[in-house]
Design a protein around this motif. Structure first.
Motif, PDB file in Angstrom:
ATOM      1  N   ALA A 139       0.821  -1.199   0.000  1.00 11.14           N
ATOM      2  CA  ALA A 139       0.000   0.000   0.000  1.00 11.14           C
ATOM      3  C   ALA A 139       0.858   1.254   0.000  1.00 11.14           C
ATOM      4  O   ALA A 139       1.813   1.367   0.771  1.00 11.14           O
ATOM      5  CB  ALA A 139      -0.925   0.010   1.212  1.00 11.14           C
ATOM      6  N   GLU A 140       0.495   2.188  -0.882  1.00 10.96           N
ATOM      7  CA  GLU A 140       1.178   3.481  -0.872  1.00 10.96           C
ATOM      8  C   GLU A 140       0.883   4.215   0.437  1.00 10.96           C
ATOM      9  O   GLU A 140       1.637   5.079   0.859  1.00 10.96           O
ATOM     10  CB  GLU A 140       0.697   4.323  -2.064  1.00 10.96           C
ATOM     11  CG  GLU A 140       1.515   5.586  -2.278  1.00 10.96           C
ATOM     12  CD  GLU A 140       0.675   6.739  -2.792  1.00 10.96           C
ATOM     13  OE1 GLU A 140       1.172   7.876  -2.682  1.00 10.96           O
ATOM     14  OE2 GLU A 140      -0.445   6.526  -3.260  1.00 10.96           O
ATOM     15  N   SER A 141      -0.227   3.842   1.085  1.00 13.54           N
ATOM     16  CA  SER A 141      -0.613   4.503   2.331  1.00 13.54           C
ATOM     17  C   SER A 141       0.239   4.050   3.515  1.00 13.54           C
ATOM     18  O   SER A 141       0.184   4.661   4.586  1.00 13.54           O
ATOM     19  CB  SER A 141      -2.093   4.226   2.635  1.00 13.54           C
ATOM     20  OG  SER A 141      -2.348   2.839   2.669  1.00 13.54           O
ATOM     21  N   ASP A 152      -0.732  -0.475  -4.064  1.00 15.65           N
ATOM     22  CA  ASP A 152      -2.115  -0.420  -3.602  1.00 15.65           C
ATOM     23  C   ASP A 152      -2.419   0.974  -3.054  1.00 15.65           C
ATOM     24  O   ASP A 152      -1.515   1.731  -2.685  1.00 15.65           O
ATOM     25  CB  ASP A 152      -2.312  -1.471  -2.509  1.00 15.65           C
ATOM     26  CG  ASP A 152      -3.770  -1.764  -2.246  1.00 15.65           C
ATOM     27  OD1 ASP A 152      -4.629  -1.284  -3.011  1.00 15.65           O
ATOM     28  OD2 ASP A 152      -4.062  -2.473  -1.267  1.00 15.65           O
ATOM     29  N   ASP A 153      -3.699   1.307  -3.009  1.00 14.26           N
ATOM     30  CA  ASP A 153      -4.166   2.584  -2.439  1.00 14.26           C
ATOM     31  C   ASP A 153      -3.478   3.781  -3.086  1.00 14.26           C
ATOM     32  O   ASP A 153      -3.191   4.783  -2.412  1.00 14.26           O
ATOM     33  CB  ASP A 153      -3.935   2.631  -0.929  1.00 14.26           C
ATOM     34  CG  ASP A 153      -4.678   1.537  -0.182  1.00 14.26           C
ATOM     35  OD1 ASP A 153      -5.701   1.056  -0.709  1.00 14.26           O
ATOM     36  OD2 ASP A 153      -4.250   1.156   0.923  1.00 14.26           O
ATOM     37  N   ALA A 181      -3.464   7.901  -2.122  1.00 12.98           N
ATOM     38  CA  ALA A 181      -3.915   8.155  -0.756  1.00 12.98           C
ATOM     39  C   ALA A 181      -2.788   8.199   0.252  1.00 12.98           C
ATOM     40  O   ALA A 181      -3.040   8.358   1.434  1.00 12.98           O
ATOM     41  CB  ALA A 181      -4.904   7.057  -0.331  1.00 12.98           C
ATOM     42  N   GLY A 182      -1.545   8.062  -0.206  1.00 10.09           N
ATOM     43  CA  GLY A 182      -0.495   7.834   0.765  1.00 10.09           C
ATOM     44  C   GLY A 182       0.670   8.783   0.745  1.00 10.09           C
ATOM     45  O   GLY A 182       0.555   9.953   0.398  1.00 10.09           O
ATOM     46  N   LYS A 231      -3.160   0.412  -8.268  1.00  9.88           N
ATOM     47  CA  LYS A 231      -4.499   0.206  -7.722  1.00  9.88           C
ATOM     48  C   LYS A 231      -5.007   1.526  -7.143  1.00  9.88           C
ATOM     49  O   LYS A 231      -4.503   1.995  -6.123  1.00  9.88           O
ATOM     50  CB  LYS A 231      -4.481  -0.887  -6.659  1.00  9.88           C
ATOM     51  CG  LYS A 231      -4.006  -2.238  -7.187  1.00  9.88           C
ATOM     52  CD  LYS A 231      -4.085  -3.316  -6.125  1.00  9.88           C
ATOM     53  CE  LYS A 231      -5.499  -3.681  -5.782  1.00  9.88           C
ATOM     54  NZ  LYS A 231      -5.571  -4.858  -4.882  1.00  9.88           N
ATOM     55  N   ASP A 233      -6.927   4.160  -5.097  1.00  9.90           N
ATOM     56  CA  ASP A 233      -7.540   4.124  -3.778  1.00  9.90           C
ATOM     57  C   ASP A 233      -9.049   4.260  -3.886  1.00  9.90           C
ATOM     58  O   ASP A 233      -9.571   5.035  -4.690  1.00  9.90           O
ATOM     59  CB  ASP A 233      -6.973   5.255  -2.919  1.00  9.90           C
ATOM     60  CG  ASP A 233      -7.546   5.243  -1.515  1.00  9.90           C
ATOM     61  OD1 ASP A 233      -7.274   4.274  -0.776  1.00  9.90           O
ATOM     62  OD2 ASP A 233      -8.284   6.176  -1.175  1.00  9.90           O
ATOM     63  N   MET A 234      -9.767   3.506  -3.063  1.00  8.01           N
ATOM     64  CA  MET A 234     -11.226   3.496  -3.146  1.00  8.01           C
ATOM     65  C   MET A 234     -11.845   4.862  -2.806  1.00  8.01           C
ATOM     66  O   MET A 234     -12.932   5.177  -3.283  1.00  8.01           O
ATOM     67  CB  MET A 234     -11.815   2.414  -2.245  1.00  8.01           C
ATOM     68  CG  MET A 234     -11.562   2.565  -0.773  1.00  8.01           C
ATOM     69  SD  MET A 234     -12.372   1.234   0.178  1.00  8.01           S
ATOM     70  CE  MET A 234     -11.519  -0.217  -0.450  1.00  8.01           C
ATOM     71  N   GLU A 242     -10.110  -0.134  -7.310  1.00  6.33           N
ATOM     72  CA  GLU A 242     -10.623  -0.982  -6.234  1.00  6.33           C
ATOM     73  C   GLU A 242     -11.734  -0.256  -5.483  1.00  6.33           C
ATOM     74  O   GLU A 242     -11.868   0.962  -5.552  1.00  6.33           O
ATOM     75  CB  GLU A 242      -9.502  -1.374  -5.271  1.00  6.33           C
ATOM     76  CG  GLU A 242      -8.749  -0.235  -4.643  1.00  6.33           C
ATOM     77  CD  GLU A 242      -7.612  -0.721  -3.743  1.00  6.33           C
ATOM     78  OE1 GLU A 242      -7.581  -1.916  -3.414  1.00  6.33           O
ATOM     79  OE2 GLU A 242      -6.774   0.109  -3.367  1.00  6.33           O
TER      80      GLU A 242
END
Length: 233
Positions: free
Chosen positions: A103-105, A131-132, A135-136, A152, A154-155, A188
């Motif tokens: 995750a980038e978060s 991922d994400d 957001a990160g 991916k 972020d939702m 996602e």
């Protein structure tokens, strides 16, 4: 482990499944990870990888398997991957079907270290994913240093994109950047038809979310043809 389908809208196929850790009573990943102490992180990371591969092989997974990993737990990529490779051999799961995502978060202590991990995994034939994204902590800086196979979204960026031109513009820009860098965008957290249709019009090819299937405990949820017929109507 629970498994959630990742679908490819270009040919209406299942691209793969993401393995998601669960507690013995079915509790979510966040609750499980919150109980892991820093000194346990390496063992936890390794255990999750092996469990994901073992369960996927037992369930007869033929598509790709996406496994989350903790960069801060990987002290040396070549050494830490040995148990993963041994598990794949033991359970008969092809290593060219493995995707490793982080995750980038997650606040990575050393972005250079993360880049080295990604490059090592890529050299072994694994697909890699951030991922994400959006957001990160790393953002475009990480993308400039290393171009993963999958981005991916972020939702939070995906949510209600059909009614938010600002989100649509940002996602459209990310899709263009990804294409120029040879990355594939995965949205996602897609839950509604309108979100899917908007994202598809923006050029997003891969999708994951409740619209296509919730995570299923030790099961591989199929995506019905009727859903695709409805979405493409």
């Amino acid at each position: 482990m629970a498994f959630q389908p990742i679908v490819d809208a270009r040919d209406r196929s299942i691209f793969g499944y993401e393995a998601l850790v669960r507690s013995m009573d079915g509790g979510g990943a966040a609750a499980v990870i919150a109980q892991v102490r820093p000194e346990q992180l390496y063992r936890f990371d390794q255990t999750c990888r092996v469990k994901a591969i073992e369960t996927a092989a037992r369930l007869g997974l033929r598509e790709r398997l996406s496994i989350n990993f903790f960069p801060n737990a990987v002290y040396e990529p070549a050494t830490c991957i040995r148990l993963t490779l041994a598990a794949a051999q033991t359970f008969g799961f092809p290593t060219d079907k493995l995707i490793f995502e982080t995750a980038e978060s997650e606040q990575v202590r050393d972005h250079g270290h993360l880049t080295r991990i990604f490059r090592d995994y890529h050299s072994r034939g694994f697909l890699t994913a951030i991922d994400d994204f959006g957001a990160g902590y790393a953002g475009l800086g990480l993308l400039a240093d290393f171009q993963p196979d999958l981005l991916k979204l972020d939702m939070a960026l995906v949510r209600n994109v059909d009614a938010d031109p600002n989100r649509a513009a940002i996602i459209g820009g990310v899709v263009q950047i990804a294409q120029s860098l040879g990355c594939t965008v995965l949205a996602e957290g897609v839950e509604r038809d309108a979100e899917y249709r908007t994202l598809r019009a923006l050029g997003v090819p891969l999708f994951q979310g409740y619209l296509f299937g919730k995570p299923a405990l030790e099961a591989l949820v199929p995506v019905p043809d009727a859903l695709w017929a409805h979405l493409e109507a």
